[in-house]
Design a protein around this motif. Structure first.
Motif, PDB file in Angstrom:
ATOM      1  N   SER A   1       0.397  -5.967   5.543  1.00  0.00           N
ATOM      2  CA  SER A   1      -0.411  -5.127   4.649  1.00  0.00           C
ATOM      3  C   SER A   1      -1.136  -5.982   3.616  1.00  0.00           C
ATOM      4  O   SER A   1      -2.281  -5.693   3.243  1.00  0.00           O
ATOM      5  CB  SER A   1       0.483  -4.091   3.953  1.00  0.00           C
ATOM      6  OG  SER A   1       1.374  -4.708   3.044  1.00  0.00           O
ATOM      7  N   TYR A   2      -0.510  -7.049   3.149  1.00  0.00           N
ATOM      8  CA  TYR A   2      -1.126  -7.951   2.171  1.00  0.00           C
ATOM      9  C   TYR A   2      -2.259  -8.763   2.800  1.00  0.00           C
ATOM     10  O   TYR A   2      -3.327  -8.938   2.217  1.00  0.00           O
ATOM     11  CB  TYR A   2      -0.061  -8.885   1.601  1.00  0.00           C
ATOM     12  CG  TYR A   2      -0.588  -9.887   0.591  1.00  0.00           C
ATOM     13  CD1 TYR A   2      -1.060  -9.467  -0.644  1.00  0.00           C
ATOM     14  CD2 TYR A   2      -0.579 -11.250   0.881  1.00  0.00           C
ATOM     15  CE1 TYR A   2      -1.527 -10.388  -1.579  1.00  0.00           C
ATOM     16  CE2 TYR A   2      -1.035 -12.173  -0.045  1.00  0.00           C
ATOM     17  CZ  TYR A   2      -1.519 -11.739  -1.268  1.00  0.00           C
ATOM     18  OH  TYR A   2      -1.988 -12.648  -2.181  1.00  0.00           O
ATOM     19  N   GLY A   3      -2.013  -9.240   4.020  1.00  0.00           N
ATOM     20  CA  GLY A   3      -3.005 -10.077   4.675  1.00  0.00           C
ATOM     21  C   GLY A   3      -4.273  -9.342   5.045  1.00  0.00           C
ATOM     22  O   GLY A   3      -5.383  -9.863   4.864  1.00  0.00           O
TER      23      GLY A   3
ATOM     24  N   GLY B   1      -5.945  -5.885  -3.909  1.00  0.00           N
ATOM     25  CA  GLY B   1      -4.943  -6.938  -4.057  1.00  0.00           C
ATOM     26  C   GLY B   1      -4.600  -7.675  -2.787  1.00  0.00           C
ATOM     27  O   GLY B   1      -3.684  -8.503  -2.784  1.00  0.00           O
ATOM     28  N   GLY B   2      -5.306  -7.403  -1.675  1.00  0.00           N
ATOM     29  CA  GLY B   2      -5.040  -8.083  -0.408  1.00  0.00           C
ATOM     30  C   GLY B   2      -5.932  -9.289  -0.201  1.00  0.00           C
ATOM     31  O   GLY B   2      -6.726  -9.664  -1.070  1.00  0.00           O
ATOM     32  N   LEU B   3      -5.806  -9.902   0.982  1.00  0.00           N
ATOM     33  CA  LEU B   3      -6.580 -11.101   1.299  1.00  0.00           C
ATOM     34  C   LEU B   3      -7.813 -10.811   2.137  1.00  0.00           C
ATOM     35  O   LEU B   3      -8.689 -11.677   2.274  1.00  0.00           O
ATOM     36  CB  LEU B   3      -5.689 -12.120   2.033  1.00  0.00           C
ATOM     37  CG  LEU B   3      -4.467 -12.622   1.266  1.00  0.00           C
ATOM     38  CD1 LEU B   3      -3.686 -13.630   2.116  1.00  0.00           C
ATOM     39  CD2 LEU B   3      -4.866 -13.252  -0.068  1.00  0.00           C
TER      40      LEU B   3
ATOM     41  N   LEU C   1       4.734  -4.002  -6.339  1.00  0.00           N
ATOM     42  CA  LEU C   1       4.762  -5.194  -7.192  1.00  0.00           C
ATOM     43  C   LEU C   1       3.463  -5.986  -7.087  1.00  0.00           C
ATOM     44  O   LEU C   1       2.924  -6.463  -8.100  1.00  0.00           O
ATOM     45  CB  LEU C   1       5.943  -6.087  -6.815  1.00  0.00           C
ATOM     46  CG  LEU C   1       7.338  -5.592  -7.203  1.00  0.00           C
ATOM     47  CD1 LEU C   1       8.411  -6.524  -6.648  1.00  0.00           C
ATOM     48  CD2 LEU C   1       7.464  -5.472  -8.724  1.00  0.00           C
ATOM     49  N   ASN C   2       2.956  -6.116  -5.865  1.00  0.00           N
ATOM     50  CA  ASN C   2       1.713  -6.860  -5.690  1.00  0.00           C
ATOM     51  C   ASN C   2       0.546  -6.142  -6.362  1.00  0.00           C
ATOM     52  O   ASN C   2      -0.306  -6.773  -6.998  1.00  0.00           O
ATOM     53  CB  ASN C   2       1.418  -7.057  -4.209  1.00  0.00           C
ATOM     54  CG  ASN C   2       0.151  -7.847  -3.976  1.00  0.00           C
ATOM     55  OD1 ASN C   2       0.020  -8.980  -4.432  1.00  0.00           O
ATOM     56  ND2 ASN C   2      -0.801  -7.248  -3.279  1.00  0.00           N
TER      57      ASN C   2
ATOM     58  N   HIS D   1       1.531  -6.419 -10.372  1.00  0.00           N
ATOM     59  CA  HIS D   1       1.844  -7.697 -11.025  1.00  0.00           C
ATOM     60  C   HIS D   1       1.427  -8.926 -10.222  1.00  0.00           C
ATOM     61  O   HIS D   1       1.599 -10.052 -10.704  1.00  0.00           O
ATOM     62  CB  HIS D   1       3.344  -7.775 -11.330  1.00  0.00           C
ATOM     63  CG  HIS D   1       3.858  -6.612 -12.109  1.00  0.00           C
ATOM     64  ND1 HIS D   1       3.563  -6.419 -13.449  1.00  0.00           N
ATOM     65  CD2 HIS D   1       4.639  -5.560 -11.748  1.00  0.00           C
ATOM     66  CE1 HIS D   1       4.149  -5.315 -13.873  1.00  0.00           C
ATOM     67  NE2 HIS D   1       4.811  -4.770 -12.866  1.00  0.00           N
ATOM     68  N   GLY D   2       0.938  -8.760  -9.016  1.00  0.00           N
ATOM     69  CA  GLY D   2       0.515  -9.905  -8.226  1.00  0.00           C
ATOM     70  C   GLY D   2       1.597 -10.401  -7.282  1.00  0.00           C
ATOM     71  O   GLY D   2       2.765 -10.003  -7.362  1.00  0.00           O
ATOM     72  N   VAL D   3       1.194 -11.302  -6.384  1.00  0.00           N
ATOM     73  CA  VAL D   3       2.081 -11.755  -5.315  1.00  0.00           C
ATOM     74  C   VAL D   3       3.275 -12.552  -5.839  1.00  0.00           C
ATOM     75  O   VAL D   3       4.330 -12.599  -5.211  1.00  0.00           O
ATOM     76  CB  VAL D   3       1.270 -12.575  -4.289  1.00  0.00           C
ATOM     77  CG1 VAL D   3       0.809 -13.903  -4.873  1.00  0.00           C
ATOM     78  CG2 VAL D   3       2.070 -12.804  -3.016  1.00  0.00           C
TER      79      VAL D   3
END
Length: 484
Positions: A302-304, A311-313, A442-443, A446-448
C-alpha cells in the motif's frame, strides 16, 4: 544454496511408520525406533504442500485487499479511508486464527494430526473459492463487504489450524538434534505461497494490461472479473493438498501418547492449566516476526503503490510486485539457514541476535524509505526500495525459519497442537491483525519513520520474551505432562 537444505535421509532417519502395540500391551509401548520407517518424502510433501496452499490463499486476499477490494467493496471519495476499511476485513482473519487454533487444536490433540489437517485445508480452500464468486458492493450493496468479512474470517479459521499441525508433522517425525532443519519445510510454505499468489497477480495484470485503479478506472476487465481467477484457481491446489494428506500416516510421537493412554479430554483446559507460561512466551517470541512480515508484505504494498499526495511512493503496481517477488526469494533462501543456525547454536541464542537486527532495521525505516530520501513517482529509486525489501525479507527468513521448531518444543505431546497453535495465532492478533492498519495510520499522520518505530517496539517485546524463555534445542518430544 541447495547445500543449505538437509537431505530427506538426514532429517528422517530411523522414523517409525506404525506400531503393533494394542490392548493390554499398550502400557509397555515400544520405543519410536522400533517400527518401520515412514516414507520421508511423504512427510515433507504433506507439511510443505499444505502450508503453501494455505499461505497462497491468505496472500491472494492480502494482495487484493490493497489493489482490488478498496475499489469494489467500499465506497466514498477518501482513498485512505477505503484502504483502511479493506485492511479491517484483512484483519478479520487474524481474529479468527486463535479460534481456529482452539477448534482444530482440540481435534488435533484428541483424534490426531492427519484428520485435523485435512479439515483445516478444506476450511481455507472453500472460503477462498467462494470469495472468487462474491458479487461486489455495486451488485448487492452492504452485503458484499459483510460476506467478504465472513469469508475472510473462515480463511483465518483454516490457517489457525493449519500451521501448528504442519509444524508438528515435521518436528514429531524428525531425528533428535535436527528438528529445526526438519521443521523448516512447512515454513517454506510462506514464501512459496507468496510467490505463487503475487506471481499470479503479476501475470494477470501483464496479460490484461492493468496498471492501477487511478489510471484505468473500476470498469477495467481485471477489476470486473480478472481478479477472481487466483481465488477460483485455488481449488486445484486444494485437491492436490488433500491427495497428499489422505496418504499420510499419523505421527509416531502422537501414536505413542495414545498407546500410553495420555490423551486428554479437553486440551484447551489442560494447556492453560499446565502450560500457560509457555503460551505467553510463545506469543511474544513470535511477535516481531509477525510485525515484520506484514509490514514487508501487506503494508509496504500500500505504501509503495500509494499516491504521493497520500504519503505513498507512487510506484506502478506491476513494478512493485516485481520488486516484492525478487525480495521474497531471499526470504525462502534464509529459511533453511535459520534451521541450521537454530540446530547449531540453539533456538534462543540465534533468535536473540536476529531479533536485535530486526530492532535495528526498524530504527532505520525513516532513513531508508522516507519519500524525501527515496523519491516518488517517476523519480523514485527502485534500487533503494529493492534493497529495503531485500533486507526485510532476509531478516524475515532468518526469524521465521526455526519458529516451527521453537513453539512445538515448548509444549508436551498431549497438548502440543493446541498450545503451539494458540501461541502462534494469539501472536497474530498482536503482531499481524492490526499491523497493516496501524502502519497505514502512522504513515499518514507521522511518516514512515513512525512505522519503523512500531516494528522496533515489537522487537523489544520479543527480545524480553526470548531472554526469559528456556533453550528447547534438546527437549524430548515424546514427553507428556507439564513441560519443565
Amino acid at each position: 544454496m541447495w547445500g543449505l537444505f538437509p537431505t530427506h535421509r538426514e532429517l528422517f532417519r530411523g522414523i517409525p511408520m506404525s506400531s503393533s502395540v494394542t490392548g493390554a500391551d499398550a502400557a509397555s509401548a515400544p520405543s519410536l525406533s522400533s517400527a518401520t520407517a515412514v516414507p520421508r518424502r511423504r512427510v515433507i510433501m504433506a507439511s510443505l504442500v499444505g502450508t503453501t496452499i494455505e499461505f497462497y490463499d491468505f496472500y491472494v486476499y492480502a494482495t487484493a485487499a490493497v489493489a482490488v477490494f478498496p475499489a469494489l467493496f467500499f465506497t466514498g471519495q477518501d482513498e485512505t479511508a477505503k484502504l483502511l476499511a479493506s485492511m479491517a476485513t484483512f484483519a478479520a482473519a487474524f481474529v479468527a486464527r486463535p479460534i481456529g487454533s482452539v477448534i482444530f487444536g482440540h481435534y488435533g490433540d484428541r483424534i490426531g494430526r492427519k484428520a485435523t489437517l485435512i479439515g483445516a485445508l478444506l476450511t481455507m480452500g472453500v472460503a477462498t473459492f467462494l470469495i472468487g464468486l462474491l458479487p461486489t458492493y455495486y451488485s448487492i450493496g452492504l452485503w458484499a463487504p459483510l460476506i467478504l468479512t465472513i469469508l475472510r474470517f473462515c480463511q483465518g479459521l483454516g490457517l489457525g489450524g493449519e500451521w501448528s499441525g504442519a509444524a508438528l508433522l515435521a518436528t514429531e517425525y524428525a531425528e533428535e538434534g535436527k528438528r529445526a532443519r526438519a521443521a523448516m519445510w512447512p515454513q517454506l510454505g510462506a514464501p512459496f505461497g507468496f510467490i505463487l499468489a503475487n506471481g499470479f497477480f503479476l501475470v494477470l495484470t501483464l496479460v490484461m494490461g492493468f496498471v492501477s485503479v487511478a489510471e484505468q478506472g473500476a470498469d477495467h476487465p481485471f477489476l470486473t472479473w480478472g481478479w477472481r481467477i487466483p481465488f477460483l484457481a485455488s481449488v486445484v491446489m486444494v485437491v492436490l493438498g488433500l491427495w497428499v494428506r489422505f496418504r499420510l500416516e499419523e505421527t509416531p510421537v502422537f501414536r505413542q501418547a495414545l498407546e500410553q493412554g495420555q490423551k486428554v479430554k479437553t486440551p484447551l483446559t489442560e494447556v492453560f492449566r499446565t502450560s500457560w507460561l509457555q503460551i505467553v512466551q510463545g506469543t511474544f517470541i513470535m511477535l516481531a516476526t509477525y510485525v515484520l512480515f506484514y509490514l514487508m508484505t501487506a503494508w509496504i504494498l500500500s505504501y509503495g503503490i500509494g499516491k504521493p499526495e497520500n504519503g505513498g511512493l507512487g510506484i506502478p503496481y506491476r513494478e512493485f510486485l516485481v520488486l516484492q517477488l525478487l525480495a521474497v526469494l531471499l526470504f525462502a533462501a534464509m529459511v533453511p539457514v535459520s534451521g541450521r543456525l537454530a540446530d547449531k547454536y540453539g533456538r534462543r541464542s540465534s533468535q536473540l541476535v536476529i531479533t536485535a537486527a530486526i530492532l535495528g532495521f526498524g530504527l532505520l525505516f525513516g532513513t531508508l524509505m522516507d519519500p524525501a530520501a527515496v523519491g516518488t513517482g517517476e523519480d523514485v529509486s527502485l534500487v533503494r526500495v529493492l534493497v529495503f525489501l531485500a533486507v526485510g525479507m532476509t531478516l524475515m527468513g532468518l526469524t521465521f525459519g526455526s519458529m516451527s521448531a521453537i513453539l512445538p518444543e515448548l509444549f508436551p505431546t498431549n497438548v502440543r497442537y493446541t498450545g503451539s497453535g494458540v501461541a502462534y495465532n494469539a501472536s497474530s492478533i498482536l503482531g499481524a491483525a492490526i499491523t497493516p492498519y496501524v502502519a497505514v495510520y502512522l504513515n499518514a499522520e507521522h511518516g514512515v519513520g513512525a512505522v519503523g518505530l512500531y516494528l522496533a517496539f515489537g522487537a523489544v517485546l520479543t527480545l524480553v520474551a526470548l531472554w526469559f524463555s528456556p533453550e528447547t534445542k534438546d527437549v524430548d518430544m515424546t514427553s507428556v505432562g507439564t513441560r519443565r
